[in-house]
Design a protein around this motif. Structure first.
Motif, PDB file in Angstrom:
ATOM      1  N   SER A  89       0.822  -1.204   0.000  1.00 40.31           N
ATOM      2  CA  SER A  89       0.000   0.000   0.000  1.00 40.31           C
ATOM      3  C   SER A  89       0.860   1.259   0.000  1.00 40.31           C
ATOM      4  O   SER A  89       2.047   1.226   0.310  1.00 40.31           O
ATOM      5  N   HIS A  90       0.231   2.379  -0.338  1.00 40.53           N
ATOM      6  CA  HIS A  90       0.918   3.665  -0.346  1.00 40.53           C
ATOM      7  C   HIS A  90       1.299   4.045   1.080  1.00 40.53           C
ATOM      8  O   HIS A  90       0.461   4.008   1.995  1.00 40.53           O
ATOM      9  N   ASP A  91       2.559   4.384   1.283  1.00 42.58           N
ATOM     10  CA  ASP A  91       3.087   4.759   2.598  1.00 42.58           C
ATOM     11  C   ASP A  91       2.972   3.631   3.622  1.00 42.58           C
ATOM     12  O   ASP A  91       3.092   3.866   4.830  1.00 42.58           O
ATOM     13  N   GLU A  92       2.735   2.397   3.143  1.00 43.00           N
ATOM     14  CA  GLU A  92       2.658   1.222   4.016  1.00 43.00           C
ATOM     15  C   GLU A  92       1.751   1.481   5.221  1.00 43.00           C
ATOM     16  O   GLU A  92       2.140   1.325   6.376  1.00 43.00           O
ATOM     17  N   TYR A  93       0.523   1.824   4.936  1.00 48.54           N
ATOM     18  CA  TYR A  93      -0.453   2.167   5.967  1.00 48.54           C
ATOM     19  C   TYR A  93      -0.842   0.926   6.774  1.00 48.54           C
ATOM     20  O   TYR A  93      -1.435  -0.013   6.241  1.00 48.54           O
ATOM     21  N   ARG A  94      -0.532   0.914   8.079  1.00 44.57           N
ATOM     22  CA  ARG A  94      -0.775  -0.250   8.931  1.00 44.57           C
ATOM     23  C   ARG A  94      -2.262  -0.553   9.098  1.00 44.57           C
ATOM     24  O   ARG A  94      -2.651  -1.690   9.390  1.00 44.57           O
ATOM     25  N   GLY A  95      -3.072   0.442   8.927  1.00 47.15           N
ATOM     26  CA  GLY A  95      -4.511   0.246   9.117  1.00 47.15           C
ATOM     27  C   GLY A  95      -5.107  -0.816   8.221  1.00 47.15           C
ATOM     28  O   GLY A  95      -6.046  -1.516   8.610  1.00 47.15           O
ATOM     29  N   TRP A  96      -4.559  -0.976   7.002  1.00 44.30           N
ATOM     30  CA  TRP A  96      -5.104  -1.994   6.096  1.00 44.30           C
ATOM     31  C   TRP A  96      -4.901  -3.390   6.686  1.00 44.30           C
ATOM     32  O   TRP A  96      -5.799  -4.229   6.636  1.00 44.30           O
ATOM     33  N   GLY A  97      -3.731  -3.648   7.244  1.00 43.78           N
ATOM     34  CA  GLY A  97      -3.476  -4.949   7.843  1.00 43.78           C
ATOM     35  C   GLY A  97      -4.352  -5.191   9.060  1.00 43.78           C
ATOM     36  O   GLY A  97      -4.814  -6.322   9.298  1.00 43.78           O
ATOM     37  N   GLU A  98      -4.610  -4.143   9.836  1.00 46.05           N
ATOM     38  CA  GLU A  98      -5.448  -4.283  11.025  1.00 46.05           C
ATOM     39  C   GLU A  98      -6.888  -4.588  10.637  1.00 46.05           C
ATOM     40  O   GLU A  98      -7.566  -5.372  11.313  1.00 46.05           O
ATOM     41  N   VAL A  99      -7.371  -3.999   9.549  1.00 44.31           N
ATOM     42  CA  VAL A  99      -8.713  -4.312   9.059  1.00 44.31           C
ATOM     43  C   VAL A  99      -8.812  -5.784   8.673  1.00 44.31           C
ATOM     44  O   VAL A  99      -9.788  -6.474   9.008  1.00 44.31           O
ATOM     45  N   VAL A 100      -7.801  -6.287   7.986  1.00 43.62           N
ATOM     46  CA  VAL A 100      -7.799  -7.681   7.542  1.00 43.62           C
ATOM     47  C   VAL A 100      -7.801  -8.630   8.739  1.00 43.62           C
ATOM     48  O   VAL A 100      -8.574  -9.599   8.774  1.00 43.62           O
ATOM     49  N   ILE A 101      -6.962  -8.371   9.727  1.00 42.05           N
ATOM     50  CA  ILE A 101      -6.905  -9.237  10.905  1.00 42.05           C
ATOM     51  C   ILE A 101      -8.212  -9.158  11.702  1.00 42.05           C
ATOM     52  O   ILE A 101      -8.744 -10.185  12.151  1.00 42.05           O
ATOM     53  N   PHE A 102      -8.749  -7.974  11.860  1.00 42.37           N
ATOM     54  CA  PHE A 102     -10.010  -7.799  12.588  1.00 42.37           C
ATOM     55  C   PHE A 102     -11.139  -8.560  11.891  1.00 42.37           C
ATOM     56  O   PHE A 102     -11.965  -9.205  12.555  1.00 42.37           O
ATOM     57  N   ALA A 103     -11.183  -8.495  10.558  1.00 33.38           N
ATOM     58  CA  ALA A 103     -12.230  -9.193   9.807  1.00 33.38           C
ATOM     59  C   ALA A 103     -12.129 -10.699   9.988  1.00 33.38           C
ATOM     60  O   ALA A 103     -13.142 -11.393  10.131  1.00 33.38           O
ATOM     61  N   GLN A 159     -16.650  -6.401  28.640  1.00 29.16           N
ATOM     62  CA  GLN A 159     -16.920  -7.781  28.258  1.00 29.16           C
ATOM     63  C   GLN A 159     -16.265  -8.151  26.926  1.00 29.16           C
ATOM     64  O   GLN A 159     -16.326  -9.306  26.517  1.00 29.16           O
ATOM     65  N   TRP A 160     -15.655  -7.163  26.277  1.00 26.41           N
ATOM     66  CA  TRP A 160     -15.036  -7.345  24.970  1.00 26.41           C
ATOM     67  C   TRP A 160     -16.019  -7.948  23.969  1.00 26.41           C
ATOM     68  O   TRP A 160     -15.844  -9.044  23.445  1.00 26.41           O
ATOM     69  N   ILE A 161     -17.071  -7.156  23.741  1.00 26.42           N
ATOM     70  CA  ILE A 161     -18.100  -7.520  22.770  1.00 26.42           C
ATOM     71  C   ILE A 161     -18.337  -6.328  21.847  1.00 26.42           C
ATOM     72  O   ILE A 161     -18.424  -5.184  22.301  1.00 26.42           O
ATOM     73  N   TRP A 162     -18.428  -6.600  20.561  1.00 24.78           N
ATOM     74  CA  TRP A 162     -18.745  -5.577  19.553  1.00 24.78           C
ATOM     75  C   TRP A 162     -20.197  -5.747  19.130  1.00 24.78           C
ATOM     76  O   TRP A 162     -20.585  -6.829  18.683  1.00 24.78           O
ATOM     77  N   THR A 163     -20.990  -4.685  19.270  1.00 24.59           N
ATOM     78  CA  THR A 163     -22.359  -4.693  18.769  1.00 24.59           C
ATOM     79  C   THR A 163     -22.362  -4.133  17.356  1.00 24.59           C
ATOM     80  O   THR A 163     -22.117  -2.941  17.144  1.00 24.59           O
ATOM     81  N   VAL A 164     -22.610  -4.989  16.388  1.00 26.02           N
ATOM     82  CA  VAL A 164     -22.583  -4.599  14.976  1.00 26.02           C
ATOM     83  C   VAL A 164     -23.924  -3.946  14.644  1.00 26.02           C
ATOM     84  O   VAL A 164     -24.966  -4.606  14.645  1.00 26.02           O
ATOM     85  N   ILE A 199     -14.890 -10.201  20.844  1.00 22.55           N
ATOM     86  CA  ILE A 199     -13.552  -9.762  20.451  1.00 22.55           C
ATOM     87  C   ILE A 199     -12.562 -10.630  21.221  1.00 22.55           C
ATOM     88  O   ILE A 199     -12.390 -10.468  22.439  1.00 22.55           O
ATOM     89  N   VAL A 200     -11.937 -11.566  20.539  1.00 21.01           N
ATOM     90  CA  VAL A 200     -11.096 -12.553  21.204  1.00 21.01           C
ATOM     91  C   VAL A 200      -9.805 -11.906  21.698  1.00 21.01           C
ATOM     92  O   VAL A 200      -9.410 -10.818  21.262  1.00 21.01           O
ATOM     93  N   GLU A 201      -9.178 -12.607  22.609  1.00 21.14           N
ATOM     94  CA  GLU A 201      -8.002 -12.062  23.296  1.00 21.14           C
ATOM     95  C   GLU A 201      -6.886 -11.664  22.341  1.00 21.14           C
ATOM     96  O   GLU A 201      -6.172 -10.679  22.571  1.00 21.14           O
ATOM     97  N   GLU A 202      -6.727 -12.428  21.235  1.00 21.93           N
ATOM     98  CA  GLU A 202      -5.611 -12.188  20.314  1.00 21.93           C
ATOM     99  C   GLU A 202      -5.661 -10.806  19.668  1.00 21.93           C
ATOM    100  O   GLU A 202      -4.624 -10.258  19.297  1.00 21.93           O
ATOM    101  N   ILE A 203      -6.863 -10.227  19.493  1.00 24.82           N
ATOM    102  CA  ILE A 203      -6.948  -8.935  18.805  1.00 24.82           C
ATOM    103  C   ILE A 203      -7.325  -7.792  19.747  1.00 24.82           C
ATOM    104  O   ILE A 203      -7.510  -6.665  19.287  1.00 24.82           O
ATOM    105  N   ARG A 204      -7.430  -8.056  21.052  1.00 27.26           N
ATOM    106  CA  ARG A 204      -7.794  -6.986  21.983  1.00 27.26           C
ATOM    107  C   ARG A 204      -6.754  -5.867  22.039  1.00 27.26           C
ATOM    108  O   ARG A 204      -7.133  -4.690  22.089  1.00 27.26           O
ATOM    109  N   PRO A 205      -5.448  -6.161  22.023  1.00 21.72           N
ATOM    110  CA  PRO A 205      -4.479  -5.055  21.987  1.00 21.72           C
ATOM    111  C   PRO A 205      -4.642  -4.175  20.749  1.00 21.72           C
ATOM    112  O   PRO A 205      -4.520  -2.944  20.832  1.00 21.72           O
ATOM    113  N   LEU A 206      -4.924  -4.796  19.608  1.00 27.05           N
ATOM    114  CA  LEU A 206      -5.135  -4.043  18.369  1.00 27.05           C
ATOM    115  C   LEU A 206      -6.328  -3.107  18.527  1.00 27.05           C
ATOM    116  O   LEU A 206      -6.271  -1.913  18.184  1.00 27.05           O
TER     117      LEU A 206
END
Length: 405
Positions: A209-223, A245-250, A276-283
């Protein structure tokens, strides 16, 4: 620098290219001419990245003028042309057909192709657009009506002499639709195998991506960990995340609309809760911190703060090129959702719970993600047979009673 051309159709064109530094598109290509009817001097200009692009744009104007088209008509965008000529394009249609055609034009054709000049729309551009509609799980009738209105508008452009051949008369899209339907019969086959593969994909997309924007990778992992659609991720606000409770209301999703992207309700028109599982909570925690205290702030945005869509993610990360290099040439953005649902199913999540997480309307759809464990299926059948065998077995007669005195 300047380049002048006189076109032998009664219209005198003057063209030039001006270099303007410190601009995103520093080469301004400009064409001027006198309108024979009004006797007024008119002009058009566009900024281009380099001189070659500017020359190509001017050459297309010259060729159009040689064919008898004014520069304004030759450069008219599809959205403008269609809106101005829709009555002609749709003449003869029954009233019941107009609504789905006009809806297809507003909701899908204009956001996808409306920014292109009519003369610049190719068979390839239409093919890719139709494939994206199919990948976004639009119904067969919706795709059919959307293609139909595009065909009619482009046919009017043929009659007006803007183009010679209608590029919207695509063939084979029904086979693509059938292929997509067949793939969804086995969505597990579309899932990524493991966490390491997901991280490799995310890192490769960021690097491309342009300027190696980290947000694109975070979107992919979150999805891939929430089973959410890309549009739903774009619609996620800070206030939708319960970090206790680490819950996302869509609650909403971002979709194409006239004039750009807009937010509306989820596909099923109902809110749903996703863990929202433990692996992605820091993100997620870092995204919340970056977004600030406003609960209506978007959790994920593009590098300039804009909304995200599956097409935006694809173009910004050069998705097709990246996944092909990684050996996943058939991987689509929506397959991140298939990945999450497959992983949830393999973790033993009960099917009725998995259905609520996915937001599926039909339990049959959810059941396709369950692991086809043949041994368990066979054992279940054997247990049922054993149960019925017990019920069918003849009961032994009671021992006779001996009477004694």
């Amino acid at each position: 620098m300047a380049d002048k051309a006189i076109v032998p159709v009664g219209v005198r064109l003057t063209t030039d290219i001006e270099y303007r530094p410190n601009r995103l598109n520093p080469y301004r290509a400009r064409v001027r001419w006198f309108d024979p009817a009004t006797k007024r001097r008119l002009s058009l200009s566009e900024g281009k990245a380099d001189e070659d692009e500017a020359q190509e744009w001017l050459q297309s104007i010259i060729e159009a003028a040689e064919a008898g088209l004014s520069p304004s008509l030759a450069t008219m965008k599809l959205a403008e042309y269609g809106n101005a000529n829709m009555d002609l394009a749709l003449r003869g249609l029954e009233l019941k057909t107009l609504d789905p055609y006009l809806s297809g034009w507003r909701m899908r054709v204009v956001p996808a192709l409306g920014h292109l000049a009519v003369r610049m729309i190719t068979n390839g551009a239409v093919d890719r657009t139709v494939q994206n509609w199919i990948a976004d799980e639009l119904s067969r009738s919706t795709v059919k009506n959307t293609i139909a209105v595009l065909v009619r508008v482009m046919e009017q452009a043929v009659r007006d002499g803007i183009i010679k051949v209608n590029p919207a008369r695509v063939t084979g899209w029904q086979k693509l639709y059938k292929q997509a339907e067949d793939e969804l019969l086995d969505p597990r086959a579309l899932a990524l195998p493991d966490w390491e593969t997901l991280v490799t994909l995310a890192d490769a997309l960021v690097a491309a991506s342009h300027d190696e924007y980290r947000g694109w990778g975070e979107v992919v992992i979150f999805a891939a960990y929430t089973a959410a659609r890309i549009g739903e991720i774009s619609g996620c606000r800070v206030g939708d995340i319960d970090t206790t409770q680490w819950i996302w209301t869509v609650r909403r999703q971002t979709t194409p609309a006239p004039g750009g992207l807009t937010d509306k309700g989820t596909k099923g028109k109902r809110a749903r809760k996703v863990p929202i599982v433990e692996e992605i909570r820091p993100l997620v925690a870092q995204r919340i911190l970056s977004a600030g205290p406003n609960p209506d702030a978007r959790l994920f945005t593009g590098p300039r703060g804009g909304r995200i869509s599956t097409a935006v993610l694809r173009d910004a990360t050069h998705w097709d090129t990246v996944v092909t290099k990684l050996g996943y040439e058939h991987l689509r953005r929506h397959d991140l959702r298939h990945t999450a649902l497959t992983w949830f199913a393999d973790a033993g999540v009960q099917v009725h719970v998995l259905r609520r997480i996915a937001g599926h309307g039909s339990l049959t759809t959810t059941q396709r993600y369950l692991h086809p464990d043949v041994h368990k299926i066979t054992a279940a059948g054997a247990a049922l047979s054993a149960h019925f065998n017990v019920l069918r077995a003849p009961r032994s007669l009671p021992s006779p009673i001996v009477m004694t005195r």
